[in-house]
Design an enzyme around this catalytic site. Structure first.
Site, PDB file in Angstrom:
ATOM      1  N   GLU A  80       0.567  -1.581  -0.614  1.00  0.00           N
ATOM      2  CA  GLU A  80       0.086  -0.377   0.240  1.00  0.00           C
ATOM      3  C   GLU A  80       0.689   1.381  -0.199  1.00  0.00           C
ATOM      4  OE1 GLU A  80      -4.074   1.889   1.503  1.00  0.00           O
ATOM      5  OE2 GLU A  80      -2.278   0.296   3.448  1.00  0.00           O
ATOM      6  N   GLU A 140     -18.950   4.803   7.069  1.00  0.00           N
ATOM      7  CA  GLU A 140     -18.925   5.712   8.453  1.00  0.00           C
ATOM      8  C   GLU A 140     -19.656   6.273   9.034  1.00  0.00           C
ATOM      9  OE1 GLU A 140     -14.616   7.217   5.302  1.00  0.00           O
ATOM     10  OE2 GLU A 140     -16.538   8.355   5.485  1.00  0.00           O
TER      11      GLU A 140
END
Length: 209
Positions: free
Chosen positions: A136, A157
């Site tokens: 990543e 979220e």
């Protein structure tokens, strides 16, 4: 199946100390979903012994942004992090499509999580996150000249926001109250850039102690 983007043996590592000392024999996709792939490589280790190496490959880039308002405050975002099983205060962060300018993705995340847009942007860092298990890559930015609008977080979220002086955000990282790697590294680098006179005057005056 070979490959998945992991470099193969580049020859005698003695000839190139920064070369790849691993030999990849086979690569197999063990798991995938819309966000990640997990690849298992059968390898010869740098000592020549057989082994395996698992790599987690995100399908997107990571982005983060330190937003500084006209009073020198940083907007932090709080959310529960499922893998850690704990709450985390961070800079606004999120993913971006590979091939899309990371600043564009960071601006989208800033708007979604805080409702803020910024007139001025500056790259801060490129980071490799947990580089023993994942490839990543993260890109972080400084943003200022903010305008406040309505946040629009994703359905997954549940976010809280708080504004703190820049010096307090750095102190939170020093005290271990901010542990997210993108946030900690970016806050510390910005502090060093401010101390070294490496910021534009209009933003430097906002974060000087």
């Amino acid at each position: 199946m070979e490959g998945f983007g992991v470099p193969h043996d580049t020859g005698n590592p003695g000839d190139n100390p920064e070369g790849n000392p691993w030999t990849v024999l086979t690569s197999t996709m063990k798991y995938e979903n819309p966000w990640i792939e997990v690849i298992e490589h059968t390898v010869l280790t740098p000592k020549g012994t057989p082994g395996i190496y698992g790599v987690v490959r995100p399908r997107s880039l990571a982005t983060g942004v330190i937003p500084i308002d006209d009073e020198g405050n940083v907007t932090l975002v709080g959310q529960y992090r499922f893998p850690l099983e704990q709450y985390s205060w961070e800079i606004p962060e999120g993913g971006g499509e590979k091939g899309v300018d990371p600043q564009v993705s960071a601006a989208r995340e800033l708007l979604e999580e805080t409702g803020q847009t910024a007139r001025h942007w500056m790259p801060l860092m490129t980071l490799h996150l947990s580089n023993c298990i994942t490839d990543e890559v993260a890109y972080t930015f400084l943003a200022w000249g903010l305008e406040q609008g309505a946040a629009c977080p994703d359905d997954t979220e549940v976010l809280a926001t708080r504004r703190v002086p820049f010096a307090e955000a750095v102190a939170m990282a020093m005290r271990g109250e901010i542990t997210d790697s993108m946030a900690v590294a970016s806050l510390f680098k910005l502090r060093l850039m401010a101390d070294g006179g490496q910021l534009p005057d209009d933003v430097a005056r906002l974060i000087r102690p």
